[in-house]
Every structure is written in structure tokens, then in C-alpha cells.
Motif scaffolding. Structure first.
Motif, PDB file in Angstrom:
ATOM      1  N   ALA A  53      39.645  43.844  34.931  1.00 52.83           N
ATOM      2  CA  ALA A  53      40.834  43.855  34.125  1.00 52.83           C
ATOM      3  C   ALA A  53      40.896  45.475  34.086  1.00 52.83           C
ATOM      4  O   ALA A  53      42.050  45.870  33.825  1.00 52.83           O
ATOM      5  N   LYS A  54      40.002  46.221  33.792  1.00 57.73           N
ATOM      6  CA  LYS A  54      40.156  47.671  33.292  1.00 57.73           C
ATOM      7  C   LYS A  54      40.374  48.388  34.499  1.00 57.73           C
ATOM      8  O   LYS A  54      41.184  49.513  34.340  1.00 57.73           O
ATOM      9  N   TRP A  55      39.697  48.130  35.634  1.00 54.23           N
ATOM     10  CA  TRP A  55      39.915  49.217  36.685  1.00 54.23           C
ATOM     11  C   TRP A  55      40.899  48.839  37.492  1.00 54.23           C
ATOM     12  O   TRP A  55      41.236  49.399  38.863  1.00 54.23           O
ATOM     13  N   THR A  56      41.503  47.527  37.588  1.00 53.49           N
ATOM     14  CA  THR A  56      42.571  47.073  38.307  1.00 53.49           C
ATOM     15  C   THR A  56      43.868  46.546  37.678  1.00 53.49           C
ATOM     16  O   THR A  56      43.718  46.494  36.500  1.00 53.49           O
ATOM     17  N   SER A  57      44.729  46.163  38.399  1.00 53.94           N
ATOM     18  CA  SER A  57      45.925  45.752  37.689  1.00 53.94           C
ATOM     19  C   SER A  57      45.959  44.421  37.423  1.00 53.94           C
ATOM     20  O   SER A  57      45.080  43.542  38.067  1.00 53.94           O
ATOM     21  N   PRO A  58      46.800  43.688  36.329  1.00 54.85           N
ATOM     22  CA  PRO A  58      46.847  42.379  36.305  1.00 54.85           C
ATOM     23  C   PRO A  58      47.147  41.345  37.545  1.00 54.85           C
ATOM     24  O   PRO A  58      46.590  40.359  37.660  1.00 54.85           O
ATOM     25  N   ALA A  59      48.141  41.973  38.241  1.00 55.03           N
ATOM     26  CA  ALA A  59      48.335  41.408  39.417  1.00 55.03           C
ATOM     27  C   ALA A  59      47.063  41.185  40.469  1.00 55.03           C
ATOM     28  O   ALA A  59      46.868  40.064  41.092  1.00 55.03           O
ATOM     29  N   THR A  60      45.993  42.139  40.433  1.00 59.26           N
ATOM     30  CA  THR A  60      44.842  42.075  41.249  1.00 59.26           C
ATOM     31  C   THR A  60      44.066  41.026  40.888  1.00 59.26           C
ATOM     32  O   THR A  60      43.489  40.133  41.266  1.00 59.26           O
ATOM     33  N   VAL A  61      43.964  40.920  39.278  1.00 59.54           N
ATOM     34  CA  VAL A  61      43.011  39.794  38.617  1.00 59.54           C
ATOM     35  C   VAL A  61      43.668  38.623  39.001  1.00 59.54           C
ATOM     36  O   VAL A  61      42.908  37.697  39.130  1.00 59.54           O
ATOM     37  N   GLY A  62      45.155  38.516  38.946  1.00 58.47           N
ATOM     38  CA  GLY A  62      45.686  37.287  39.237  1.00 58.47           C
ATOM     39  C   GLY A  62      45.275  36.674  40.649  1.00 58.47           C
ATOM     40  O   GLY A  62      45.290  35.571  41.010  1.00 58.47           O
ATOM     41  N   ALA A 180      29.546  44.357  42.489  1.00 56.44           N
ATOM     42  CA  ALA A 180      31.059  44.494  42.417  1.00 56.44           C
ATOM     43  C   ALA A 180      31.763  45.558  41.462  1.00 56.44           C
ATOM     44  O   ALA A 180      32.662  46.191  41.778  1.00 56.44           O
ATOM     45  N   VAL A 181      31.407  45.551  40.400  1.00 54.65           N
ATOM     46  CA  VAL A 181      31.870  46.492  39.279  1.00 54.65           C
ATOM     47  C   VAL A 181      31.555  47.756  39.736  1.00 54.65           C
ATOM     48  O   VAL A 181      32.447  48.697  39.704  1.00 54.65           O
ATOM     49  N   LEU A 182      30.541  48.302  40.443  1.00 50.82           N
ATOM     50  CA  LEU A 182      30.420  49.770  40.745  1.00 50.82           C
ATOM     51  C   LEU A 182      31.364  49.940  41.653  1.00 50.82           C
ATOM     52  O   LEU A 182      31.778  51.088  42.003  1.00 50.82           O
ATOM     53  N   LEU A 183      31.597  49.198  42.783  1.00 48.61           N
ATOM     54  CA  LEU A 183      32.652  49.272  43.911  1.00 48.61           C
ATOM     55  C   LEU A 183      34.090  49.178  43.410  1.00 48.61           C
ATOM     56  O   LEU A 183      34.673  50.408  43.908  1.00 48.61           O
ATOM     57  N   ILE A 184      34.399  48.343  42.442  1.00 47.19           N
ATOM     58  CA  ILE A 184      35.824  48.510  42.039  1.00 47.19           C
ATOM     59  C   ILE A 184      35.963  49.581  41.036  1.00 47.19           C
ATOM     60  O   ILE A 184      37.235  50.202  40.737  1.00 47.19           O
ATOM     61  N   PRO A 194      40.262  46.391  46.438  1.00 45.13           N
ATOM     62  CA  PRO A 194      39.195  45.890  45.557  1.00 45.13           C
ATOM     63  C   PRO A 194      38.937  44.280  45.870  1.00 45.13           C
ATOM     64  O   PRO A 194      37.615  44.072  45.571  1.00 45.13           O
ATOM     65  N   ILE A 195      39.918  43.500  46.076  1.00 45.47           N
ATOM     66  CA  ILE A 195      39.342  42.372  46.204  1.00 45.47           C
ATOM     67  C   ILE A 195      38.467  41.934  47.349  1.00 45.47           C
ATOM     68  O   ILE A 195      37.414  41.089  47.304  1.00 45.47           O
ATOM     69  N   ASN A 196      38.541  42.725  48.584  1.00 43.97           N
ATOM     70  CA  ASN A 196      37.546  42.733  49.539  1.00 43.97           C
ATOM     71  C   ASN A 196      36.356  43.291  48.899  1.00 43.97           C
ATOM     72  O   ASN A 196      35.098  42.610  49.392  1.00 43.97           O
ATOM     73  N   SER A 197      36.195  44.358  48.446  1.00 44.87           N
ATOM     74  CA  SER A 197      34.911  44.650  47.681  1.00 44.87           C
ATOM     75  C   SER A 197      34.349  43.608  46.912  1.00 44.87           C
ATOM     76  O   SER A 197      33.057  43.192  46.999  1.00 44.87           O
ATOM     77  N   VAL A 198      34.911  42.992  46.183  1.00 47.97           N
ATOM     78  CA  VAL A 198      34.407  41.744  45.374  1.00 47.97           C
ATOM     79  C   VAL A 198      33.962  40.637  46.245  1.00 47.97           C
ATOM     80  O   VAL A 198      32.912  40.170  45.811  1.00 47.97           O
ATOM     81  N   LEU A 199      34.704  40.327  47.253  1.00 44.99           N
ATOM     82  CA  LEU A 199      34.333  39.314  48.095  1.00 44.99           C
ATOM     83  C   LEU A 199      32.999  39.323  48.994  1.00 44.99           C
ATOM     84  O   LEU A 199      32.185  38.555  49.120  1.00 44.99           O
ATOM     85  N   HIS A 344      41.515  48.963  26.912  1.00 41.94           N
ATOM     86  CA  HIS A 344      42.789  49.885  27.015  1.00 41.94           C
ATOM     87  C   HIS A 344      43.997  49.465  27.889  1.00 41.94           C
ATOM     88  O   HIS A 344      44.444  50.042  28.679  1.00 41.94           O
ATOM     89  N   ARG A 345      44.040  48.141  27.627  1.00 49.04           N
ATOM     90  CA  ARG A 345      45.259  47.656  28.522  1.00 49.04           C
ATOM     91  C   ARG A 345      46.065  46.649  27.404  1.00 49.04           C
ATOM     92  O   ARG A 345      45.895  45.632  26.990  1.00 49.04           O
TER      93      ARG A 345
END
Length: 442
Positions: A53-62, A180-184, A194-199, A344-345
Motif C-alpha cells: 500500500a505504501k509503495w504502490t497505488s490503491p489500484a495496484t493493490v486492487g 517482494a517488499v524489497l523489490l517493490i 510491481p505485480i510481476n515482482s510479487v508474483l 502516509h496514504r
């Protein structure tokens, strides 16, 4: 760090039906280590969701939430809930060859269903409009690992390898998350998703976890047993009602995300799923911290018509489940404002009240675990299916009306009301079973 396999063999409880022979010291140590692993799993998920949530947008989280939703639904479909037949058969027999036959038959069907599910998954992602946000090949690897881990975790539990089951869940669900946190968190200069990094990290975690689980049941997967297609027909004929229950439960729990996606967009899905990620841990950790210990004993007590033991187990299950859920709720209520301060969101902080509603709804679901497992132990699968049909239709229709009108507050209101209706129905039918002489509710 991977713990040595011999530690798991030493601490795991003995096979079903011989739990009373275990040294008390090992059982206490096993419980302590189980909760340490559970705490690590909760902490890892907390860190990952906040970081995403901190390093990506709400849309990416979605988008991530929708991918996870599809994976969860398909894992349920792939397994066909055949474990509810196979685990009962394993509990009922002591012959290792027969146990291996049931387990291997199930895993062959899992692999077959996995292959059939991939085109279906591709169509879902195109339909929801998120197919271009990530690599489908990476998702396919994740789905394979998740499907194997889901069944392996269940078999480790029913074989009383509780510590190994919890460690498998830690590998599957949390130990890949720091990477995954380190990558994003790195600046995205190459334009990669960033979704591919998580996957990538998720796929590695599930595959390692599956290998770990397979090693622990290696005596049941070798040598290979002959496959009989009639086994699948017989097993699904018995479990089809419970499969419908499980699939409807997943649909009930996740349909709101698809409805929000089509009416409000990925960003609103991200806001809701952020808080769902924490609230849903109540049920997940009650299942691993309480149900995993007590459900095999409950099944055995019901099979042996030992009403006194069954009553004591149900009472203990209810008390420990509520106590654990309340403790976790208190911790989450205290921690959430602190997490939001670091985030901070403001968009997440603006909808904080929905988190408390989600916690309350999950407490209602947990309160219904005892009547649910009473009916499950008595093989009242058709009744559970009818309850699931009623509550799922109620939830979907409610969200179709409430989401366009009220947005996220409408979603959580429907969730709480549905959980209350489900609790009332299960308690009513469980108590009616008492009057029929089919069991005793605590």
C-alpha cells in the motif's frame, strides 16, 4: 532459515487415534512453536500489505487483490474438496497402502483439474480487465504451488504433523514477502510491473513450500499406487455437497471484490482488500491455531459415538476460538492506526471505520464454527450446502444493491448482516440436531 526435518518429526503429534500417547512435554513445546510460527506468519503478512500500500497505488493493490481472489477460488475448484472424503478415510484406516491410495488418487485429480483451470483463469482476467497488468505464466506457477500447498497442509494436519503444517503455511504465505517488499520498494526505472515482482516471489515461496510438504508425506507418495477412475466418481459423489459449500463460501467472501471492480474500479477494491487482509486473519489463525488441533479429535469422537468427548471438544473449540479472535482483534485495533501513520496514504485512513465492521463480521463467523463443525462431523453436508446457497445469494444480491448506492460502507454492512444470518441458521440447525439425538452442542 529452514528448521531441520528431524525437529518436526520429534515435535509433531503422533498419528490420529494415538494422541494420548504423546509425552506432555512435547505437546506443550509443539503448541508454543505453533503459535510462534503463526505470529511470524501474521507479522509477515502485515508488513507486506502495508508495504504494498505504501509503495504502490490503491489500484495496484486492487489488481493484486483480484489476482489473489482468482487464485483462491480456483484452488478451491481444483481440489474439489475431495480432502473431506480422503481425510475421513485416512482417519478410519491404519493401513499405509490404503492411505497412500487415497492421497495419491486425490493428487492426480488435483493435477488434472489444475490443467483444466488455466484457460478458465485466463478468461476471468480478460473479463475483469486486469489481464494486461501481469504475466499469466507467473500466475500459472503461483496457482500450481497454491493448489499443492492447500492439500498438503490439510494432509499434514490430519496426519497430526501440526508443526510441519504451520511451517508449510509460513513458507507458502509469508517467507517470500520480505523479498517482494524489497523489490517493490526499489525505484521502478525499467517500467516493470510491481505485480510481476510479487508474483515471482510468491511462486518461489509456494513451490518451496510444496516441496517441503511432499517431503514430509513421502512415505505416502512412494511407491505409486494404481489409479482407479472410479475412485474419483465415488469421492466426488460423497463430497459434492461439501464442495458446493466450500465454493459458495469462497464466492460469498470474494464476490464483493468483483462487484466493486465493475462498479467503482480497482482503487476501491484496493482500499477494501487492504483492510480485509487484516480482518480475515482472524478466521485463518483460528483455523490453524484451534481447529487444526481439535477437528481431528472431534471427527474421531463423533465416529466413535463418544458424546461426552465430543461435547468437551466442542466447548474447548468455541472458548479457544473466541479468546484467540478477541486477542487478535485487540492487537489489530491497536496496530492499525500506527500502520496508517507510517503509510502516509490519506485514502486508506479515510475509510478506517470499515475495518472495525470487518472485524465484527469475522467474529460472527468464528462464533459459528462450532455448529458448523458439528454438522460437518455428522456429515450433514447437504444441509450446509443449503445454508451456503441462502447466505451466498443474500450476500451477492445485497452487494449488487448496496455497492452502487453506498460504496464501501454498503459492502461491509452486507458482510455483517450475512455473517449474522449464517450464524443464526447454523445454530438453529445444530440445536435441532440435538433434539433429533444426532449430537450435542456445547
Amino acid at each position: 532459515m529452514t528448521l531441520p526435518p528431524q525437529l518436526f518429526r520429534k515435535l509433531d503429534a503422533p498419528a490420529i487415534g494415538h494422541a494420548s500417547d504423546a509425552p506432555q512435554k512435547n505437546l506443550r513445546l509443539s503448541t508454543v512453536i505453533s503459535f510462534v510460527l503463526t505470529a511470524l506468519l501474521l507479522g509477515g503478512k502485515f508488513l507486506f500489505v502495508v508495504a504494498l500500500a505504501k509503495w504502490t497505488s490503491p489500484a495496484t493493490v486492487g489488481v493484486y487483490a483480484l489476482i489473489m481472489t482468482v487464485a483462491t477460488l480456483l484452488v478451491c475448484l481444483i481440489g474439489l474438496e475431495l480432502h473431506s472424503y480422503t481425510t475421513r478415510e485416512i482417519v478410519s484406516c491404519d493401513d499405509r497402502g490404503e492411505q497412500a491410495y487415497h492421497l495419491q488418487s486425490h493428487f492426480r485429480i488435483v493435477l488434472l483439474m489444475y490443467g483444466l483451470s488455466l484457460p478458465f483463469a485466463f478468461c476471468i482476467f480478460i473479463w475483469t480487465g486486469i489481464g494486461g497488468h501481469f504475466s499469466f505464466a507467473l500466475f500459472a506457477l503461483v496457482l500450481l504451488g497454491e493448489a499443492l500447498c492447500q492439500e498438503l497442509g490439510r494432509y499434514l494436519i490430519i496426519l497430526s504433523k501440526l508443526i510441519a503444517s504451520r511451517f508449510l503455511q509460513l513458507l507458502r504465505s509469508a517467507m517470500w514477502m520480505p523479498a517482494a517488499v524489497l523489490l517493490i520498494a526499489q525505484p521502478n526505472t525499467g517500467g516493470s510491473s510491481p505485480i510481476n515482482s510479487v508474483l515471482i516471489c510468491w511462486a518461489i515461496g509456494t513451490i518451496v513450500a510444496a516441496a517441503f510438504g511432499l517431503w514430509h508425506i513421502r512415505k505416502l507418495i512412494s511407491p505409486l499406487q494404481p489409479f482407479n477412475a472410479g475412485w474419483g466418481r465415488q469421492a466426488f459423489g460423497i463430497t459434492r455437497n461439501y464442495f458446493a459449500v466450500a465454493l459458495l463460501a469462497q464466492a460469498q467472501g470474494y464476490a464483493d471484490r468483483f462487484i466493486i471492480q465493475f462498479t467503482l474500479g480497482e482503487a476501491q477494491v484496493g482500499l477494501l482488500s487492504f483492510y480485509q487482509s487484516f480482518a480475515n486473519t482472524l478466521l485463518a489463525f483460528v483455523q490453524t491455531g484451534v481447529v487444526a488441533f481439535l477437528l481431528p479429535r472431534l471427527l474421531q469422537a463423533v465416529r466413535q459415538a463418544d458424546d461426552a468427548s465430543a461435547t468437551a471438544i466442542r466447548r474447548r473449540m468455541w472458548l479457544e476460538a473466541i479468546a484467540l479472535a478477541l486477542a487478535l482483534s485487540l492487537g489489530l485495533i491497536i496496530a492499525m492506526p500506527l500502520a496508517l501513520d507510517q503509510l502516509h496514504r490519506p485514502e486508506y485512513a479515510a475509510v478506517l471505520p470499515i475495518f472495525y465492521a470487518l472485524l465484527f463480521g469475522n467474529l460472527l463467523i468464528i462464533a459459528g464454527l462450532v455448529p458448523h463443525f458439528q454438522l460437518y462431523a455428522e456429515r450433514r453436508d447437504a444441509l450446509l450446502m443449503r445454508i451456503s446457497v441462502i447466505t451466498t445469494l443474500f450476500a451477492i444480491l445485497g452487494n449488487l444493491v448496496a455497492v452502487p448506492m453506498f460504496g464501501l460502507p454498503g459492502v461491509v454492512t452486507v458482510f455483517m448482516v450475512t455473517a449474522a444470518v449464517q450464524l443464526a441458521l447454523k445454530v438453529f440447525f445444530a440445536r435441532r440436531a440435538i433434539t433429533e439425538g444426532r449430537g450435542v452442542l456445547c
